[in-house]
Scaffold this motif. Sequence first.
Motif, mmCIF file in Angstrom:
data_model
loop_
_atom_site.group_PDB
_atom_site.id
_atom_site.type_symbol
_atom_site.label_atom_id
_atom_site.label_comp_id
_atom_site.label_asym_id
_atom_site.label_seq_id
_atom_site.Cartn_x
_atom_site.Cartn_y
_atom_site.Cartn_z
ATOM 1 N N MET B 151 0.843 -1.201 0.000
ATOM 2 C CA MET B 151 0.000 0.000 0.000
ATOM 3 C C MET B 151 0.877 1.250 0.000
ATOM 4 N N VAL B 152 1.955 1.188 0.773
ATOM 5 C CA VAL B 152 2.856 2.334 0.834
ATOM 6 C C VAL B 152 3.457 2.583 -0.553
ATOM 7 N N ALA B 153 3.845 1.481 -1.206
ATOM 8 C CA ALA B 153 4.404 1.624 -2.558
ATOM 9 C C ALA B 153 3.368 2.228 -3.500
ATOM 10 N N ILE B 154 2.118 1.780 -3.364
ATOM 11 C CA ILE B 154 1.070 2.323 -4.228
ATOM 12 C C ILE B 154 0.818 3.792 -3.902
ATOM 13 N N ALA B 155 0.807 4.094 -2.604
ATOM 14 C CA ALA B 155 0.605 5.491 -2.204
ATOM 15 C C ALA B 155 1.702 6.368 -2.779
ATOM 16 N N ARG B 156 2.923 5.847 -2.760
ATOM 17 C CA ARG B 156 4.030 6.591 -3.345
ATOM 18 C C ARG B 156 3.771 6.849 -4.828
ATOM 19 N N ALA B 157 3.335 5.791 -5.519
ATOM 20 C CA ALA B 157 3.061 5.923 -6.956
ATOM 21 C C ALA B 157 1.987 6.973 -7.196
ATOM 22 N N VAL B 158 0.908 6.906 -6.403
ATOM 23 C CA VAL B 158 -0.196 7.833 -6.595
ATOM 24 C C VAL B 158 0.249 9.266 -6.310
ATOM 25 N N SER B 159 1.101 9.416 -5.296
ATOM 26 C CA SER B 159 1.530 10.762 -4.944
ATOM 27 C C SER B 159 2.407 11.362 -6.033
ATOM 28 N N PHE B 160 2.855 10.526 -6.939
ATOM 29 C CA PHE B 160 3.623 11.016 -8.088
ATOM 30 C C PHE B 160 2.694 11.427 -9.220
ATOM 31 N N ASP B 161 1.370 11.400 -8.958
ATOM 32 C CA ASP B 161 0.399 11.703 -9.997
ATOM 33 C C ASP B 161 0.459 10.696 -11.120
ATOM 34 N N ALA B 162 0.603 9.425 -10.769
ATOM 35 C CA ALA B 162 0.685 8.410 -11.803
ATOM 36 C C ALA B 162 -0.643 8.294 -12.534
ATOM 37 N N LYS B 163 -0.555 8.134 -13.854
ATOM 38 C CA LYS B 163 -1.757 7.874 -14.648
ATOM 39 C C LYS B 163 -1.901 6.375 -14.864
ATOM 40 N N LEU B 164 -0.770 5.695 -14.775
ATOM 41 C CA LEU B 164 -0.741 4.260 -15.021
ATOM 42 C C LEU B 164 0.132 3.608 -13.957
ATOM 43 N N VAL B 165 -0.440 2.628 -13.274
ATOM 44 C CA VAL B 165 0.314 1.905 -12.256
ATOM 45 C C VAL B 165 0.474 0.466 -12.720
ATOM 46 N N ILE B 166 1.723 0.011 -12.772
ATOM 47 C CA ILE B 166 1.984 -1.361 -13.195
ATOM 48 C C ILE B 166 2.241 -2.208 -11.956
ATOM 49 N N MET B 167 1.490 -3.286 -11.807
ATOM 50 C CA MET B 167 1.700 -4.154 -10.652
ATOM 51 C C MET B 167 2.163 -5.514 -11.133
ATOM 52 N N ASP B 168 3.372 -5.871 -10.719
ATOM 53 C CA ASP B 168 3.971 -7.119 -11.170
ATOM 54 C C ASP B 168 3.731 -8.189 -10.105
ATOM 55 N N GLU B 169 2.835 -9.089 -10.377
ATOM 56 C CA GLU B 169 2.473 -10.151 -9.432
ATOM 57 C C GLU B 169 2.301 -9.614 -8.016
ATOM 58 N N PRO B 170 1.406 -8.666 -7.865
ATOM 59 C CA PRO B 170 1.316 -7.990 -6.562
ATOM 60 C C PRO B 170 0.813 -8.897 -5.448
ATOM 61 N N THR B 171 0.103 -9.956 -5.793
ATOM 62 C CA THR B 171 -0.498 -10.764 -4.734
ATOM 63 C C THR B 171 0.349 -11.948 -4.334
ATOM 64 N N SER B 172 1.504 -12.128 -5.029
ATOM 65 C CA SER B 172 2.241 -13.373 -4.827
ATOM 66 C C SER B 172 2.729 -13.531 -3.394
ATOM 67 N N SER B 173 2.867 -12.440 -2.661
ATOM 68 C CA SER B 173 3.342 -12.592 -1.289
ATOM 69 C C SER B 173 2.298 -12.153 -0.271
ATOM 70 N N LEU B 174 1.057 -12.101 -0.699
ATOM 71 C CA LEU B 174 0.017 -11.632 0.215
ATOM 72 C C LEU B 174 -0.836 -12.784 0.724
ATOM 73 N N ALA B 175 -1.292 -12.652 1.955
ATOM 74 C CA ALA B 175 -2.263 -13.600 2.483
ATOM 75 C C ALA B 175 -3.641 -13.241 1.922
ATOM 76 N N ASP B 176 -4.581 -14.173 2.043
ATOM 77 C CA ASP B 176 -5.874 -13.992 1.387
ATOM 78 C C ASP B 176 -6.587 -12.708 1.795
ATOM 79 N N ASN B 177 -6.592 -12.425 3.108
ATOM 80 C CA ASN B 177 -7.293 -11.206 3.530
ATOM 81 C C ASN B 177 -6.579 -9.957 3.043
ATOM 82 N N GLU B 178 -5.248 -10.060 2.899
ATOM 83 C CA GLU B 178 -4.494 -8.914 2.388
ATOM 84 C C GLU B 178 -4.807 -8.669 0.913
ATOM 85 N N VAL B 179 -5.065 -9.767 0.195
ATOM 86 C CA VAL B 179 -5.400 -9.639 -1.217
ATOM 87 C C VAL B 179 -6.670 -8.815 -1.374
ATOM 88 N N GLU B 180 -7.634 -9.048 -0.486
ATOM 89 C CA GLU B 180 -8.888 -8.284 -0.537
ATOM 90 C C GLU B 180 -8.617 -6.790 -0.392
#
Lengths: 325, 512
Positions: B151-180
């Motif tokens: 989330m922090v990484a995403i917040a950083r991206a958004v704070s850069f005024d990103a128009k496009l965010v690329i997520m490379d296998e973002p869920t591979s290290s997340l637990a199920d509730n975190e994926v939600e």
Amino acid sequence: MTYIPRLLRGQSVLLALALLVLFGAWRYDHFLGLFNVLTFLRYNSMFALIALGMCFVIMTGGIDLSVGSTAAMASVVAAYVSPYGLLPGLACGALAGIAVGVLNGLLITQLNILPFIATLASMLAASGLGLLLAGNESISVSYESGFTVIGQGDILGFPIPAWIAIMVFALGSLILNFTSFGRNILAVGGGEDAAHLMGLPVNRVKFIVYVISGLMAGLAGVQLAAQFGAGQPTEGLGWELFAIASVVVGGTLLTGGVGSVGATLSGVLLLGLVFNILNFENGMGFVSLRAHWQSILRGAFLLLVVIVQSRLALRVRRRIRLSAN
Amino acid sequence: MDGPLPLLRMEGMNKRFSGVPALSGASLDIDPGEVHALVGQNGAGKSTLIKILTGAYRKDAGDITFEGRRIEFASPEAAQRGGISTIYQEINLIPYRSVAENIFLGRPYRRFGFLDWPRMNREATELLRRFDVRIDVHEPLFAFNTAIQQMVAIARAVSFDAKLVIMDEPTSSLADNEVEILYGVIRQLRATGISVIFVSHKLDELYEVCDRVTVMRDGRTIATTSMAEISKLELVAAMLGRDMQSVRREGQTSFHGKSHGVHRDLLSADGLVAGTKVKNASVSVSSGEISGLAGLLGSGRTEVARLIFGVDQPDAGTIVMEGRAVKFAEPIDAINRGIGYCSEDRKVEGIVPEMSVRENLTLAILPRLSQWGIVDEVRQQEIVNKFIERLGIKTSGPDQKIRELSGGNQQKVLLARWLCLDPKVLILDEPTRGIDVGGKAEIQMLIRELAEAGLGVLMISSELEEVIEGSDRVFVLRDGRTVADLQREELSEIVVMTAMAHGEGTADGNAA
């Protein structure tokens, strides 16, 4: 929630420092006497300068082994220039240090040589250069030009070297905590690839910390010449290790990324006190501890801190691995 | 094209690495405010395409238009400033630094020339609150779990005024509730008009959160379609390069006649659980047979192999070898029990390039050839000669450096390294990857011969033919779970692909 142990935030170093001072005050008559305190501060200011530069270098994940011999070489340069006055002596000593720092920075950032190797090479070179310049002898400084004031003088009854160290540390703390450059240092040390991907000027940061370290070594060399009245090409042996030890005792991670300027100062004072207390102990005449004991005690302090540190690092690594898996 | 202009258009992208094409005319279109899945097998070209987009690689040819302008970013940093941020699989932030600092590193707020910590902490708190993340931003990043770090990484991206965010296998290290939580954030990004490229191998996730999907294979863009218009099976078929029509026909002919032979299991692993990648995996190997382990990338195949070989430790589950429960704390324990493992990455985990064929071949057996640290060179030479001849290793001699050999012959040396230990079970992870056609056939034949001579083989492969034609029995992994255990006679492409795509239906409980 996991917090960085307090020890690593410097408080414990301060605590140990306070305990050591109390111990000394209780045990020895003149321990807190003006003479001892001022002499102690005057002498250790040199090491404080070097430790500050080392602290910046280590926070980027690097190391600077050249500081001791750079200081020795700078003391020779300053001694030669000292007849022209305080400022020329100071400036030339500082420049000699900066020159070595620039060389280190270039070797490390442009030729990608490991800091350990690059600064080992410049350590040997600076040492040789100092001996060469001095013709293998101590070079007396001029006492007429006012040069020695910077090492031996006082302002408001307080040693000038200590004033300098205090100002430099205040400045260092300001830079580390309230400028982009300071934060970039910690970012580079904490994750060079990440810092690069964030667009931080990794190489520039690294270059500058070595220049700062060189400058600090140069200033320490000026102190050496001014305090002892001679440029001393054979001094400085092992100073780099003392500086590294002070930085680490102050809680700065050797792997970089975590560090504190204030705690580094505490580290210098703590390790310096070990020596001071040994002197007093010998002065009391009950036991005769050789000077070698100071190394053993300093080593023990160092080991203690490193053990605590490695446990922290292990915890962080486990965290990082958890997030990587 | 009518309608709104795409946010991003990549056309005719070409890229070669030392002559080998990684991209051949690939394309990608991203609309404003959409979540776009990018899928493909290993080597399909996804990451090359992404890396060209974000300036990590240079393109050989092709046009990239972003927000109506031709672009070519020189570095990830430039892409970030241009409005394209990437959230990497391994989180690229600084663990020791505070959450707020991680968000604002590189372009901090200043006041009177000095860093304005109060403002950065305030804004970081607010930014994260937008994503329903309420944490103390003064704390170092490593104090938080992976989802929060992301989330922090995403917040950083958004704070850069990103128009496009690329997520490379973002869920591979997340637990199920975190994926939600992550899904929530992605939907929020979409609602604010930010587009997301979502790279993942987990099909369910794509249907959960993506609007459209682009499938890549062999450096080409195979299809781009709305998620609603493509079934999971079709998606898998497209990724693997199968024609649905022919697959169905074939499937109809061989998808019957379940007869389950009784297996004498040499090694069986049951209910393995480890971390977020292995959730309930069971495989078994019988002597004289090849067990195939199939599954999409990221389904946990290699992880299972590493658990069996004692490289990693399972959180739960049992491993039984020759009727006795075993626990391998280290690979050496597995080796001593008669297991060998050829890893997927031959170059990094297999060969020692500067050492000779002889040294490479006898690396694992060396302890047994030595007495008081002195190697019995006569026996060593005998073994080397024997295997060079037996496996047909083409080399100018035992002293040739292994890096000078072809991929196929390197692989043979690695096989020999284990075979000379006389193992009972051999685990082969992608044994023919990166080996030319001729060498491939030779290796496959060799594996078959070894099985016929009594060895139990567990073969991991991404290639459908290899698994189906080469195996006596196939286990299909999906998202860390064994979803199918298929006997030779019930093996067909459609069955395996269905299991990869859906998991259910073919998951029969006929484990031995």
